[in-house]
Scaffold this motif. Structure first.
Motif, PDB file in Angstrom:
ATOM      1  N   CYS A 128      -3.493   1.252   6.502  1.00 28.66           N
ATOM      2  CA  CYS A 128      -2.421   0.323   6.870  1.00 28.66           C
ATOM      3  C   CYS A 128      -2.549  -0.129   8.314  1.00 28.66           C
ATOM      4  O   CYS A 128      -2.312  -1.300   8.630  1.00 28.66           O
ATOM      5  N   ASP A 129      -2.928   0.783   9.214  1.00 28.31           N
ATOM      6  CA  ASP A 129      -3.104   0.417  10.620  1.00 28.31           C
ATOM      7  C   ASP A 129      -4.201  -0.623  10.772  1.00 28.31           C
ATOM      8  O   ASP A 129      -4.086  -1.555  11.580  1.00 28.31           O
ATOM      9  N   TYR A 130      -5.282  -0.488  10.014  1.00 29.50           N
ATOM     10  CA  TYR A 130      -6.394  -1.447  10.073  1.00 29.50           C
ATOM     11  C   TYR A 130      -5.956  -2.814   9.563  1.00 29.50           C
ATOM     12  O   TYR A 130      -6.265  -3.849  10.155  1.00 29.50           O
ATOM     13  N   ILE A 131      -5.227  -2.822   8.445  1.00 28.90           N
ATOM     14  CA  ILE A 131      -4.824  -4.086   7.822  1.00 28.90           C
ATOM     15  C   ILE A 131      -3.658  -4.733   8.572  1.00 28.90           C
ATOM     16  O   ILE A 131      -3.542  -5.954   8.639  1.00 28.90           O
ATOM     17  N   GLY A 132      -2.789  -3.892   9.144  1.00 30.64           N
ATOM     18  CA  GLY A 132      -1.617  -4.405   9.841  1.00 30.64           C
ATOM     19  C   GLY A 132      -0.408  -4.550   8.936  1.00 30.64           C
ATOM     20  O   GLY A 132       0.368  -5.508   9.060  1.00 30.64           O
ATOM     21  N   VAL A 133      -0.246  -3.586   8.020  1.00 27.35           N
ATOM     22  CA  VAL A 133       0.922  -3.595   7.133  1.00 27.35           C
ATOM     23  C   VAL A 133       1.599  -2.228   7.212  1.00 27.35           C
ATOM     24  O   VAL A 133       1.016  -1.243   7.677  1.00 27.35           O
ATOM     25  N   GLU A 134       2.846  -2.171   6.753  1.00 28.21           N
ATOM     26  CA  GLU A 134       3.578  -0.911   6.717  1.00 28.21           C
ATOM     27  C   GLU A 134       3.205  -0.133   5.456  1.00 28.21           C
ATOM     28  O   GLU A 134       3.025  -0.717   4.383  1.00 28.21           O
ATOM     29  N   LEU A 135       3.089   1.182   5.595  1.00 26.90           N
ATOM     30  CA  LEU A 135       2.876   2.025   4.432  1.00 26.90           C
ATOM     31  C   LEU A 135       4.136   2.015   3.578  1.00 26.90           C
ATOM     32  O   LEU A 135       5.250   2.167   4.085  1.00 26.90           O
ATOM     33  N   GLY A 136       3.960   1.804   2.280  1.00 24.32           N
ATOM     34  CA  GLY A 136       5.093   1.715   1.376  1.00 24.32           C
ATOM     35  C   GLY A 136       5.897   3.012   1.326  1.00 24.32           C
ATOM     36  O   GLY A 136       5.352   4.108   1.476  1.00 24.32           O
ATOM     37  N   LYS A 137       7.181   2.880   1.097  1.00 25.49           N
ATOM     38  CA  LYS A 137       8.065   4.049   1.013  1.00 25.49           C
ATOM     39  C   LYS A 137       7.935   4.687  -0.374  1.00 25.49           C
ATOM     40  O   LYS A 137       8.026   4.009  -1.397  1.00 25.49           O
ATOM     41  N   SER A 138       7.722   5.986  -0.367  1.00 29.04           N
ATOM     42  CA  SER A 138       7.577   6.697  -1.636  1.00 29.04           C
ATOM     43  C   SER A 138       7.920   8.161  -1.432  1.00 29.04           C
ATOM     44  O   SER A 138       8.029   8.651  -0.302  1.00 29.04           O
ATOM     45  N   LEU A 155      -2.556   2.045  -4.578  1.00 32.01           N
ATOM     46  CA  LEU A 155      -2.134   3.441  -4.464  1.00 32.01           C
ATOM     47  C   LEU A 155      -3.317   4.275  -3.975  1.00 32.01           C
ATOM     48  O   LEU A 155      -4.372   4.320  -4.618  1.00 32.01           O
ATOM     49  N   ILE A 156      -3.159   4.931  -2.809  1.00 29.62           N
ATOM     50  CA  ILE A 156      -4.223   5.743  -2.228  1.00 29.62           C
ATOM     51  C   ILE A 156      -3.993   7.205  -2.606  1.00 29.62           C
ATOM     52  O   ILE A 156      -2.991   7.798  -2.219  1.00 29.62           O
ATOM     53  N   GLN A 157      -4.911   7.781  -3.361  1.00 32.69           N
ATOM     54  CA  GLN A 157      -4.757   9.189  -3.759  1.00 32.69           C
ATOM     55  C   GLN A 157      -6.116   9.759  -4.143  1.00 32.69           C
ATOM     56  O   GLN A 157      -6.723   9.367  -5.130  1.00 32.69           O
ATOM     57  N   SER A 158      -6.623  10.683  -3.320  1.00 31.87           N
ATOM     58  CA  SER A 158      -7.856  11.382  -3.672  1.00 31.87           C
ATOM     59  C   SER A 158      -7.574  12.482  -4.685  1.00 31.87           C
ATOM     60  O   SER A 158      -6.508  13.098  -4.665  1.00 31.87           O
ATOM     61  N   ILE A 159      -8.533  12.705  -5.554  1.00 29.99           N
ATOM     62  CA  ILE A 159      -8.498  13.876  -6.428  1.00 29.99           C
ATOM     63  C   ILE A 159      -9.478  14.850  -5.810  1.00 29.99           C
ATOM     64  O   ILE A 159     -10.690  14.739  -5.996  1.00 29.99           O
ATOM     65  N   GLY A 160      -8.954  15.792  -5.013  1.00 29.22           N
ATOM     66  CA  GLY A 160      -9.800  16.628  -4.183  1.00 29.22           C
ATOM     67  C   GLY A 160      -9.713  18.106  -4.484  1.00 29.22           C
ATOM     68  O   GLY A 160     -10.101  18.565  -5.563  1.00 29.22           O
ATOM     69  N   ILE A 185       0.846  -1.188   0.000  1.00 29.21           N
ATOM     70  CA  ILE A 185       0.000   0.000   0.000  1.00 29.21           C
ATOM     71  C   ILE A 185       0.885   1.242   0.000  1.00 29.21           C
ATOM     72  O   ILE A 185       1.781   1.381   0.836  1.00 29.21           O
ATOM     73  N   PHE A 186       0.613   2.128  -0.955  1.00 27.99           N
ATOM     74  CA  PHE A 186       1.361   3.371  -1.076  1.00 27.99           C
ATOM     75  C   PHE A 186       0.387   4.544  -1.051  1.00 27.99           C
ATOM     76  O   PHE A 186      -0.808   4.383  -1.325  1.00 27.99           O
ATOM     77  N   SER A 187       0.923   5.711  -0.740  1.00 30.97           N
ATOM     78  CA  SER A 187       0.084   6.906  -0.701  1.00 30.97           C
ATOM     79  C   SER A 187       0.630   7.969  -1.632  1.00 30.97           C
ATOM     80  O   SER A 187       1.838   8.185  -1.705  1.00 30.97           O
ATOM     81  N   GLY A 188      -0.296   8.639  -2.324  1.00 28.63           N
ATOM     82  CA  GLY A 188       0.072   9.849  -3.031  1.00 28.63           C
ATOM     83  C   GLY A 188       0.122  10.998  -2.041  1.00 28.63           C
ATOM     84  O   GLY A 188      -0.135  10.828  -0.843  1.00 28.63           O
ATOM     85  N   SER A 189       0.426  12.194  -2.509  1.00 31.37           N
ATOM     86  CA  SER A 189       0.630  13.322  -1.610  1.00 31.37           C
ATOM     87  C   SER A 189      -0.653  13.830  -0.965  1.00 31.37           C
ATOM     88  O   SER A 189      -0.600  14.497   0.065  1.00 31.37           O
ATOM     89  N   SER A 190      -1.815  13.500  -1.533  1.00 29.95           N
ATOM     90  CA  SER A 190      -3.067  14.058  -1.010  1.00 29.95           C
ATOM     91  C   SER A 190      -3.729  13.197   0.058  1.00 29.95           C
ATOM     92  O   SER A 190      -4.710  13.630   0.668  1.00 29.95           O
ATOM     93  N   SER A 191      -3.212  11.995   0.317  1.00 31.85           N
ATOM     94  CA  SER A 191      -3.944  11.069   1.199  1.00 31.85           C
ATOM     95  C   SER A 191      -3.043  10.337   2.187  1.00 31.85           C
ATOM     96  O   SER A 191      -3.291   9.172   2.508  1.00 31.85           O
ATOM     97  N   LYS A 192      -2.011  10.990   2.685  1.00 30.00           N
ATOM     98  CA  LYS A 192      -1.038  10.333   3.570  1.00 30.00           C
ATOM     99  C   LYS A 192      -1.685   9.766   4.829  1.00 30.00           C
ATOM    100  O   LYS A 192      -1.493   8.596   5.183  1.00 30.00           O
ATOM    101  N   ASN A 193      -2.439  10.597   5.554  1.00 30.55           N
ATOM    102  CA  ASN A 193      -3.048  10.149   6.804  1.00 30.55           C
ATOM    103  C   ASN A 193      -4.100   9.076   6.560  1.00 30.55           C
ATOM    104  O   ASN A 193      -4.224   8.116   7.334  1.00 30.55           O
ATOM    105  N   PHE A 194      -4.868   9.249   5.492  1.00 29.14           N
ATOM    106  CA  PHE A 194      -5.898   8.273   5.143  1.00 29.14           C
ATOM    107  C   PHE A 194      -5.248   6.913   4.854  1.00 29.14           C
ATOM    108  O   PHE A 194      -5.706   5.872   5.328  1.00 29.14           O
ATOM    109  N   ALA A 195      -4.169   6.924   4.073  1.00 27.61           N
ATOM    110  CA  ALA A 195      -3.457   5.686   3.738  1.00 27.61           C
ATOM    111  C   ALA A 195      -2.866   5.038   4.983  1.00 27.61           C
ATOM    112  O   ALA A 195      -2.892   3.811   5.134  1.00 27.61           O
TER     113      ALA A 195
END
Length: 327
Positions: free
Chosen positions: A21-31, A56-61, A7-17
């Motif tokens: 990850c906390d729910y699933i129990g995995v580390e957020l990917g480095k990017s 890839l988690i990224q909202s278009i907001g 699981i990776f995050s774009g710049s708009s959804s860091k906290n959401f991503a």
């Protein structure tokens, strides 16, 4: 699963991503995302994704052009890094509003964006409450259009409200409003709204249904200016409604919109965290409930090749337990 899923995050959804990850129990990917002085965007994956299933988690907001282009670059980067599959998780898809050619010489923007995201490398798309369900047809790849309704209904159940009705701002949202009503076991009232231009100003002409001496919960997919909500709230007050609340799938209120809400008869606006909105942070009337657990559950089910049907009906108990329900 943790050895395969990425699981990776774009710049708009860091906290959401991170919440996913906390729910699933995995580390957020480095990017890494870099915006150069002239405005160019540069993305870099910080770890191997070869033969991995990438999400890839990224909202278009609120910054849609840059956030959309960033998604394209991420899709391309993951594909060129030999990821097994790439799923674009877009909690909010801003260009979903451009879903039709309803006047001469205009672009169907949602279709252009859909085709671009696929051409860049997306194998699957997950979003929430697309402005029109038919937008799924703009994509050739699978689209999971999650709904905020079960999460918002759980919030409403935790509020101390009795004798209330669900109010749709117009006939176009009546089907979704009736979904709220069925879920909560209450009646639906429908507003008759007209909009003459692209100035985000709407006028409520009439109500279909009775709100006299009842509490009212207005439901809609999003609000930008707050105009429709405030106009409808005033109209409901004129028709004898008591307390008025609003539930939104996505909250795009600008500073003027927040000011309108603060000075309106609306008691509270409840929405989700599908996008980061700095304008609502100090509002005393806005409450946010996270849908990250819902998206996390969807990712788990997609990854395990399980059905997502239950997420559109009754939420799994572990999702309900993970929700931060405020009264």
């Amino acid at each position: 699963m943790s050895s395969e899923i990425k699981i990776f995050s774009g710049s708009s959804s860091k906290n959401f991503a991170q919440s996913i990850c906390d729910y699933i129990g995995v580390e957020l990917g480095k990017s890494e995302v870099i915006t150069f002085s002239e405005g160019n965007t540069f993305v870099r994956i910080g770890e191997t994704v070869r033969d991995k299933d990438v999400y890839l988690i990224q909202s278009i907001g609120l910054n849609p052009n840059d956030e959309f282009v960033e998604i394209l670059f991420w899709m391309d980067a993951f594909k060129r890094a030999s990821a097994s599959s790439v799923t674009a998780i877009m909690p909010y898809f801003s260009y979903g509003k451009g879903d039709k050619k309803d006047e001469p010489r205009v672009s169907i923007r949602a279709r252009v964006c859909a085709e671009s995201i696929e051409l860049a490398g997306a194998d699957r798309i997950v979003a929430m409450d697309l402005h029109s369900p038919q937008i799924q047809g703009f994509f050739k790849k699978p689209v999971d259009n999650l709904i905020a309704l079960p999460v918002l209904c759980e919030y409403i159940k935790n509020m101390d409200i009795d004798n209330y009705v669900i109010v749709s701002p117009d006939a176009g949202y009546a089907k979704q409003a009736r979904g709220f009503s069925r879920h909560l076991g209450v009646s639906t009232v429908i507003g008759d709204k007209t909009r003459k231009a692209h100035d985000e100003k709407a006028k409520v002409l009439e109500l279909i249904g009775d709100v006299k001496d009842k509490n009212a919960i207005i439901v809609d997919d999003f609000s930008i200016s707050g105009g429709t909500l405030v106009e409808l709230a005033g109209f409901l007050k004129e028709r004898g409604a008591k307390k008025i609340f609003a539930c939104l799938s996505h909250i795009l209120l600008n500073s003027k919109g927040v000011e309108k809400i603060e000075n309106s008869p609306i008691e509270k606006v409840i929405s989700t965290d599908t996008l980061v909105n700095p304008y609502i942070q100090d509002s005393i009337k806005v409450e946010i409930v996270s849908v990250a657990p819902l998206f996390a559950e969807a990712i788990i089910r997609i990854h395990n090749r399980d059905s997502l049907s239950i997420l559109f009906e009754k939420l799994p108990e572990r999702v309900i337990n993970a929700l931060d329900l405020k009264k």
